[in-house]
Design an enzyme around this catalytic site. Structure first.
Site, PDB file in Angstrom:
ATOM      1  N   ARG A 281       0.840  -1.194   0.000  1.00 51.58           N
ATOM      2  CA  ARG A 281       0.000   0.000   0.000  1.00 51.58           C
ATOM      3  C   ARG A 281       0.873   1.241   0.000  1.00 51.58           C
ATOM      4  O   ARG A 281       1.886   1.306   0.694  1.00 51.58           O
ATOM      5  CB  ARG A 281      -0.925   0.025   1.226  1.00 51.58           C
ATOM      6  CG  ARG A 281      -2.057  -0.992   1.184  1.00 51.58           C
ATOM      7  CD  ARG A 281      -3.092  -0.627   0.123  1.00 51.58           C
ATOM      8  NE  ARG A 281      -4.221  -1.552   0.087  1.00 51.58           N
ATOM      9  CZ  ARG A 281      -4.321  -2.590  -0.726  1.00 51.58           C
ATOM     10  NH1 ARG A 281      -3.328  -2.846  -1.580  1.00 51.58           N
ATOM     11  NH2 ARG A 281      -5.374  -3.371  -0.714  1.00 51.58           N
TER      12      ARG A 281
ATOM     13  N   GLU B 290      -4.336   7.336  -7.366  1.00 56.87           N
ATOM     14  CA  GLU B 290      -4.676   6.254  -8.294  1.00 56.87           C
ATOM     15  C   GLU B 290      -6.049   6.531  -8.910  1.00 56.87           C
ATOM     16  O   GLU B 290      -6.984   6.851  -8.176  1.00 56.87           O
ATOM     17  CB  GLU B 290      -4.683   4.896  -7.578  1.00 56.87           C
ATOM     18  CG  GLU B 290      -3.299   4.465  -7.102  1.00 56.87           C
ATOM     19  CD  GLU B 290      -3.276   3.054  -6.524  1.00 56.87           C
ATOM     20  OE1 GLU B 290      -4.354   2.407  -6.471  1.00 56.87           O
ATOM     21  OE2 GLU B 290      -2.206   2.592  -6.126  1.00 56.87           O
TER      22      GLU B 290
ATOM     23  N   HIS C 186      -1.130  -0.810 -10.378  1.00 57.86           N
ATOM     24  CA  HIS C 186      -1.799  -1.550  -9.293  1.00 57.86           C
ATOM     25  C   HIS C 186      -2.347  -2.889  -9.801  1.00 57.86           C
ATOM     26  O   HIS C 186      -3.540  -3.152  -9.776  1.00 57.86           O
ATOM     27  CB  HIS C 186      -2.917  -0.715  -8.671  1.00 57.86           C
ATOM     28  CG  HIS C 186      -3.229  -1.126  -7.264  1.00 57.86           C
ATOM     29  ND1 HIS C 186      -3.604  -0.231  -6.292  1.00 57.86           N
ATOM     30  CD2 HIS C 186      -3.223  -2.346  -6.653  1.00 57.86           C
ATOM     31  CE1 HIS C 186      -3.818  -0.873  -5.146  1.00 57.86           C
ATOM     32  NE2 HIS C 186      -3.588  -2.158  -5.347  1.00 57.86           N
TER      33      HIS C 186
END
Length: 342
Positions: free
Chosen positions: A244, A273, A292
């Site tokens: 993360r 993001e 991601h």
């Protein structure tokens, strides 16, 4: 006694769709196929009379929970349950479960792939080929420009020795690497068979050629990796984050990368993001970045469906697992018994 009714809005491997359909009153909406989530006005009616919701990305807020009085369980197909209002669920006698380790294999694969990529300068090599740089520079100069590192004999430091950390360590044994681990909740005997030596954080940072994060975001871990931590790493070491972004002080990471305090970074997660293509971090020549993709495998849909099924079976049989709001257990059990009997 009423038949148990489940609504699933997630990804799910076909064998689990069939199994749920055989055992329960079951409706399945595959967001992989539809590419969209239902808006709240359409989502709430789907839960009318439902006892269990299996979800993945739906926003299950207080309005949704209060409009679903028959609901007593939400099985969230994620490791973190950030899309569920757990306080509202607890107040209304609804247990929330998660699916820990659902993407452990996928993220471990990606972590090792990023180690190889950044060690062998593979992204730079690919770009050189596709941009015509190989022809322009010639074979010999291109060969010299892309000299990289071999993994055997190097030291990897894994911060976080849960599901992903352990699966990553298992893979690294095949590369003949030295693996150090740091996790205040994991003892040495739990990972000795994986060839991991547990050490304190400072020792790991000082000795590792690769430092890889595998930690959940908690109040105690948010921003845990900053200027001090980067300063303890070797100038020749690489930093990898497939966990993360909130674990890392991004400004400190950029400083470490630009000032040569570390050799490079391979990243799958970011504070913003989706990340725009003109983001300054992407301009650094010693950074590999992915959008991601850690859990983006077809097998994850099988893994989390199995864990969700086991969570449901465990609760129905009186042996609940993966419960994220244990204060709701008594009320949820009472609601469940009114449906399935004691």
């Amino acid at each position: 006694m009423k038949p148990l009714s489940i609504y699933a809005s997630c990804t799910m491997a076909p064998r689990w769709v069939e199994r749920f359909g055989n055992e329960y009153t079951f409706e399945f909406r595959d967001w992989w196929a539809t590419k969209t989530l239902l808006p709240k006005a359409e989502f709430i009616p789907k839960l009318a009379g439902r006892h269990i919701l299996i979800t993945e990305f739906d926003e299950v807020d207080r309005d949704v929970i209060e409009a679903s009085p028959d609901l007593f369980m939400i099985a969230d197909c994620r490791s973190g349950t950030v899309n569920i209002d757990k306080d509202a669920a607890t107040e209304h006698g609804v247990i929330v479960t998660n699916t820990p380790g659902r993407n452990a294999e996928a993220v471990a694969d990606l972590t090792v792939a990023l180690m190889v990529m950044i060690s062998r300068k593979l992204l730079r090599g690919i770009n050189t080929l596709y941009s015509g740089g190989w022809v322009e520079a010639g074979f010999e100069q291109t060969y010299l420009n892309h000299m990289g590192l071999e993994l055997p004999g190097k030291t990897v430091g894994l911060i976080g020795m849960g599901f992903v950390g352990q699966r990553t360590a298992h893979r690294l044994r095949g590369f003949d690497m030295h693996v150090l681990g740091y996790d205040p909740y994991v003892k040495q005997e739990a990972v000795s068979d994986l060839g991991v030596t547990m050490v304190d954080m400072d020792t790991l940072l000082a000795e590792a050629d690769y430092v890889s994060l595998h930690v959940p975001v908690l109040p105690s871990t948010r921003g845990m990796f900053g200027a001090r931590e980067f300063g303890l790493m070797k100038p020749s070491a690489f930093f990898i984050n497939t966990a993360r972004a909130a674990l890392v002080d991004e400004a400190a990471m950029v400083d470490a990368l630009t000032d040569g305090k570390i050799a490079g970074a391979a990243l799958d997660v970011f504070h913003t993001e989706p990340l725009p293509s003109d983001y300054p971090l992407l301009k650094l020549p010693n950074v590999i970045a992915l959008p991601h993709l850690g859990g983006a495998t077809f097998e994850v849909a099988d893994h989390h469906a199995q864990i969700a099924y086991e969570s449901i079976q465990g609760f129905l049989s009186g042996s609940p697992i993966n419960v994220q709001n244990p204060d709701a257990l008594a009320a949820a059990t009472e609601k469940m018994r009114s449906v399935v009997g004691s």
